[in-house]
Design an enzyme around this catalytic site. Sequence first.
Site, PDB file in Angstrom:
ATOM      1  N   ARG A 198      48.426  20.311  62.049  1.00  0.00           N
ATOM      2  CA  ARG A 198      48.520  18.919  62.462  1.00  0.00           C
ATOM      3  C   ARG A 198      48.509  18.751  63.982  1.00  0.00           C
ATOM      4  O   ARG A 198      47.817  17.921  64.549  1.00  0.00           O
ATOM      5  CB  ARG A 198      49.834  18.376  61.883  1.00  0.00           C
ATOM      6  N   ASP A 204      62.181  14.301  58.570  1.00  0.00           N
ATOM      7  CA  ASP A 204      61.999  15.725  58.259  1.00  0.00           C
ATOM      8  C   ASP A 204      63.223  16.346  57.587  1.00  0.00           C
ATOM      9  O   ASP A 204      63.191  17.518  57.213  1.00  0.00           O
ATOM     10  CB  ASP A 204      61.641  16.513  59.536  1.00  0.00           C
ATOM     11  N   CYS A 254      50.462  19.100  56.928  1.00  0.00           N
ATOM     12  CA  CYS A 254      51.064  18.671  55.666  1.00  0.00           C
ATOM     13  C   CYS A 254      50.514  17.301  55.286  1.00  0.00           C
ATOM     14  O   CYS A 254      50.602  16.348  56.053  1.00  0.00           O
ATOM     15  CB  CYS A 254      52.583  18.591  55.802  1.00  0.00           C
ATOM     16  N   LYS A 312      60.030  23.892  66.430  1.00  0.00           N
ATOM     17  CA  LYS A 312      58.594  23.884  66.079  1.00  0.00           C
ATOM     18  C   LYS A 312      57.872  22.717  66.738  1.00  0.00           C
ATOM     19  O   LYS A 312      56.839  22.909  67.378  1.00  0.00           O
ATOM     20  CB  LYS A 312      58.436  23.769  64.556  1.00  0.00           C
ATOM     21  N   ASN A 313      58.408  21.522  66.587  1.00  0.00           N
ATOM     22  CA  ASN A 313      57.638  20.359  67.038  1.00  0.00           C
ATOM     23  C   ASN A 313      57.654  20.192  68.560  1.00  0.00           C
ATOM     24  O   ASN A 313      56.865  19.423  69.095  1.00  0.00           O
ATOM     25  CB  ASN A 313      58.092  19.096  66.302  1.00  0.00           C
ATOM     26  N   ARG A 356      48.714   9.645  57.514  1.00  0.00           N
ATOM     27  CA  ARG A 356      48.942  10.111  58.874  1.00  0.00           C
ATOM     28  C   ARG A 356      47.811   9.771  59.872  1.00  0.00           C
ATOM     29  O   ARG A 356      47.111  10.652  60.380  1.00  0.00           O
ATOM     30  CB  ARG A 356      49.256  11.611  58.882  1.00  0.00           C
ATOM     31  N   PRO A 357      47.635   8.466  60.162  1.00  0.00           N
ATOM     32  CA  PRO A 357      46.588   8.048  61.098  1.00  0.00           C
ATOM     33  C   PRO A 357      46.890   8.481  62.538  1.00  0.00           C
ATOM     34  O   PRO A 357      48.039   8.798  62.858  1.00  0.00           O
ATOM     35  CB  PRO A 357      46.626   6.521  61.001  1.00  0.00           C
ATOM     36  N   ILE A 358      45.852   8.472  63.409  1.00  0.00           N
ATOM     37  CA  ILE A 358      46.087   8.760  64.836  1.00  0.00           C
ATOM     38  C   ILE A 358      45.589   7.599  65.707  1.00  0.00           C
ATOM     39  O   ILE A 358      45.254   7.782  66.872  1.00  0.00           O
ATOM     40  CB  ILE A 358      45.475  10.110  65.293  1.00  0.00           C
ATOM     41  N   ASP A 359      45.567   6.392  65.133  1.00  0.00           N
ATOM     42  CA  ASP A 359      45.053   5.241  65.881  1.00  0.00           C
ATOM     43  C   ASP A 359      45.842   4.976  67.164  1.00  0.00           C
ATOM     44  O   ASP A 359      45.289   4.501  68.154  1.00  0.00           O
ATOM     45  CB  ASP A 359      45.063   3.987  64.987  1.00  0.00           C
ATOM     46  N   GLN A 360      47.139   5.294  67.174  1.00  0.00           N
ATOM     47  CA  GLN A 360      47.937   5.037  68.379  1.00  0.00           C
ATOM     48  C   GLN A 360      47.619   6.033  69.493  1.00  0.00           C
ATOM     49  O   GLN A 360      47.694   5.697  70.673  1.00  0.00           O
ATOM     50  CB  GLN A 360      49.441   5.065  68.060  1.00  0.00           C
ATOM     51  N   ARG A 366      55.087  27.887  57.719  1.00  0.00           N
ATOM     52  CA  ARG A 366      54.560  27.133  58.862  1.00  0.00           C
ATOM     53  C   ARG A 366      55.667  26.730  59.828  1.00  0.00           C
ATOM     54  O   ARG A 366      55.405  26.516  61.014  1.00  0.00           O
ATOM     55  CB  ARG A 366      53.877  25.853  58.373  1.00  0.00           C
TER      56      ARG A 366
HETATM   57  N1  EPU Z   1      51.479   6.442  62.905  1.00  0.00           N
HETATM   58  C1  EPU Z   1      50.461   5.519  62.975  1.00  0.00           C
HETATM   59  N2  EPU Z   1      49.476   5.733  63.889  1.00  0.00           N
HETATM   60  C2  EPU Z   1      49.474   6.803  64.711  1.00  0.00           C
HETATM   61  C3  EPU Z   1      50.515   7.743  64.641  1.00  0.00           C
HETATM   62  C4  EPU Z   1      51.505   7.528  63.709  1.00  0.00           C
HETATM   63  O1  EPU Z   1      50.443   4.544  62.228  1.00  0.00           O
HETATM   64  O2  EPU Z   1      48.551   6.937  65.535  1.00  0.00           O
HETATM   65  C5  EPU Z   1      52.574   6.226  61.936  1.00  0.00           C
HETATM   66  C6  EPU Z   1      52.641   7.338  60.895  1.00  0.00           C
HETATM   67  O3  EPU Z   1      51.797   7.057  59.800  1.00  0.00           O
HETATM   68  C7  EPU Z   1      54.106   7.312  60.545  1.00  0.00           C
HETATM   69  C8  EPU Z   1      54.797   6.932  61.851  1.00  0.00           C
HETATM   70  O4  EPU Z   1      53.795   6.329  62.645  1.00  0.00           O
HETATM   71  O5  EPU Z   1      54.363   6.309  59.602  1.00  0.00           O
HETATM   72  C9  EPU Z   1      55.398   8.098  62.620  1.00  0.00           C
HETATM   73  O6  EPU Z   1      54.440   9.132  62.783  1.00  0.00           O
HETATM   74  P1  EPU Z   1      54.482  10.138  64.024  1.00  0.00           P
HETATM   75  O7  EPU Z   1      53.266   9.940  64.827  1.00  0.00           O
HETATM   76  O8  EPU Z   1      55.807  10.011  64.688  1.00  0.00           O
HETATM   77  O9  EPU Z   1      54.368  11.542  63.306  1.00  0.00           O
HETATM   78  P2  EPU Z   1      53.586  12.815  63.833  1.00  0.00           P
HETATM   79  O10 EPU Z   1      53.638  12.855  65.305  1.00  0.00           O
HETATM   80  O11 EPU Z   1      52.260  12.938  63.189  1.00  0.00           O
HETATM   81  C10 EPU Z   1      55.648  14.358  63.963  1.00  0.00           C
HETATM   82  C11 EPU Z   1      56.055  15.656  63.381  1.00  0.00           C
HETATM   83  C12 EPU Z   1      56.372  15.496  61.919  1.00  0.00           C
HETATM   84  C13 EPU Z   1      57.440  14.431  61.754  1.00  0.00           C
HETATM   85  C14 EPU Z   1      57.042  13.137  62.450  1.00  0.00           C
HETATM   86  C15 EPU Z   1      58.149  12.088  62.465  1.00  0.00           C
HETATM   87  C16 EPU Z   1      54.771  17.206  64.686  1.00  0.00           C
HETATM   88  C17 EPU Z   1      53.665  18.174  64.742  1.00  0.00           C
HETATM   89  N3  EPU Z   1      54.961  16.603  63.534  1.00  0.00           N
HETATM   90  O12 EPU Z   1      54.484  13.952  63.262  1.00  0.00           O
HETATM   91  O13 EPU Z   1      56.884  16.751  61.516  1.00  0.00           O
HETATM   92  O14 EPU Z   1      57.634  14.174  60.390  1.00  0.00           O
HETATM   93  O15 EPU Z   1      56.706  13.406  63.812  1.00  0.00           O
HETATM   94  O16 EPU Z   1      59.280  12.570  63.114  1.00  0.00           O
HETATM   95  O17 EPU Z   1      55.487  17.021  65.655  1.00  0.00           O
HETATM   96  C18 EPU Z   1      57.479  18.410  60.002  1.00  0.00           C
HETATM   97  O18 EPU Z   1      57.921  19.058  60.957  1.00  0.00           O
HETATM   98  O19 EPU Z   1      57.682  18.714  58.801  1.00  0.00           O
HETATM   99  C19 EPU Z   1      56.670  17.235  60.266  1.00  0.00           C
HETATM  100  C20 EPU Z   1      55.876  16.697  59.365  1.00  0.00           C
END
Ligand code: EPU
Length: 421
Positions: free
Chosen positions: A93, A307, A117, A22-23, A122-126, A400
């Site tokens: 997401r 996960d 979810c 999925k991811n 779940r910020p996107i600042d990075q 999902r």
């Molecule tokens: N984070 C920040 N800023 C950012 C991005 C992330 O502070 O800009 C923090 C998050 O709050 C978290 C950590 O960094 O504490 C890791 O977050 P990451 O960005 O790796 O997560 P994501 O990309 O939003 C993906 C998967 C998730 C999975 C996480 C961790 C997708 C669509 N989602 O999320 O998958 O939990 O990586 O491996 O790829 C799932 O499949 O159930 C799921 C939630």
Amino acid sequence: MARYEIHGGTPLRGSVTISGAKNAAVAILPAAILIEGKCRVENVPDISDVRILLEILSDLGVVVERFPDGSVTLDSTVIRSTRPSPELVKKMRASYYLMGVLLSRFGEADVALPGGCNFASRPIDQHIKGFKALGANVDETEEYVRLSPGENGLQGARVNLDVVSVGATMNIIMAATLLPGQTVIENAAKEPHIVDLANFLNTMGANISGAGTDTIKIRGVEKLSGGTYAIIPDQIEAGTYLAAVAAVGGDVLVKNVIPKHMECITSKLQEMGATIENFDDAIRITSTGNLTCTTVKTRPYPGFPTDMQAQICVCMTVADGVSNLTENVYETRFFGYCNELAAMGADIQINGKTAIVTGTPRLSGASVTAKDLRAGAALIIAGLTARGTTYVDNIHYVERGYERLIEKMTALGADIRVIEE
Ligand code: EPU
């Protein structure tokens, strides 16, 4: 409302074939926008997140064709807009990847903030930090992110991520693919789906090296051409079936996996008492269902995946002794399912980032509600181990991310069905 009805106690036996990841799929499919032409993606899972994403892409002008063998062709020659439908974007997401791909190909993007979810903020600042480093102007509100070229235009740059983020790493890779110059991402995430995205893009003509390490280099290319690529198997789907067999007991061959990707999970299940046999692209698991306690700390890959936190927690609830489960990625994730497991007789105390799980011989069936995708998967495993009948509500979360779950589980002998109430 549809819910799962599960009668627990039947050991799982037979074989199950794992679907595409999925991811990986939710990044690779939007990445097709980077190609001014047609590509074919194989092993695409038929799950609701993918269906929504394909709808968003079609709406933007991508000509999408799905085939019964799980492959999808995408022709992105003509893209009508850089503003994907906000209504659709909010449904998932991974729609944040549209920011990176549209920025790279068109120099602009206007994307609503994503849904998905909601087990944490779940910020996107990075992601934003990366786009700014590449020269983008970012107009960000609580509703949307608008990207346009800054004064000096868009070009490759060095980005040092403050947190290891899967999403930011993939988004910056995609954003940099068609920009002039070299981009270097430091402190990059190393998950298998990041390597998969880089392999897909390289197959289409990109120049990306270092994926799978914490330093990734992207040398921008002028254009990508088409090609064919098969998505890797889903590490978490495979892990979910392995955890189910460990907890319920049985003997199952999990097919279409990359055993190396599974080591962080299989090593824990072995420690708990399951027997694991690795083949080239399959894993056989046997378990009596009598597990022993363990300690798990979630970490970015190659650590134990967040996960799989909820699924391993269910194994702990029926294991002999006291287990410790520490969440290092999404601290609030326990709240998605621990109360529900408690309603089934589990003994879980949450102390900050750690859940202390005291095993009980057997859970009892109850009516429970899935609050996110992996929480839903965990409640299904709990229902399969429990005495009596379990009802799981909010099954749309599970749909999902798990392709044909009922079909795959029933083929293993599980007594699970969808009922409408
Ligand atoms: N984070 C920040 N800023 C950012 C991005 C992330 O502070 O800009 C923090 C998050 O709050 C978290 C950590 O960094 O504490 C890791 O977050 P990451 O960005 O790796 O997560 P994501 O990309 O939003 C993906 C998967 C998730 C999975 C996480 C961790 C997708 C669509 N989602 O999320 O998958 O939990 O990586 O491996 O790829 C799932 O499949 O159930 C799921 C939630």
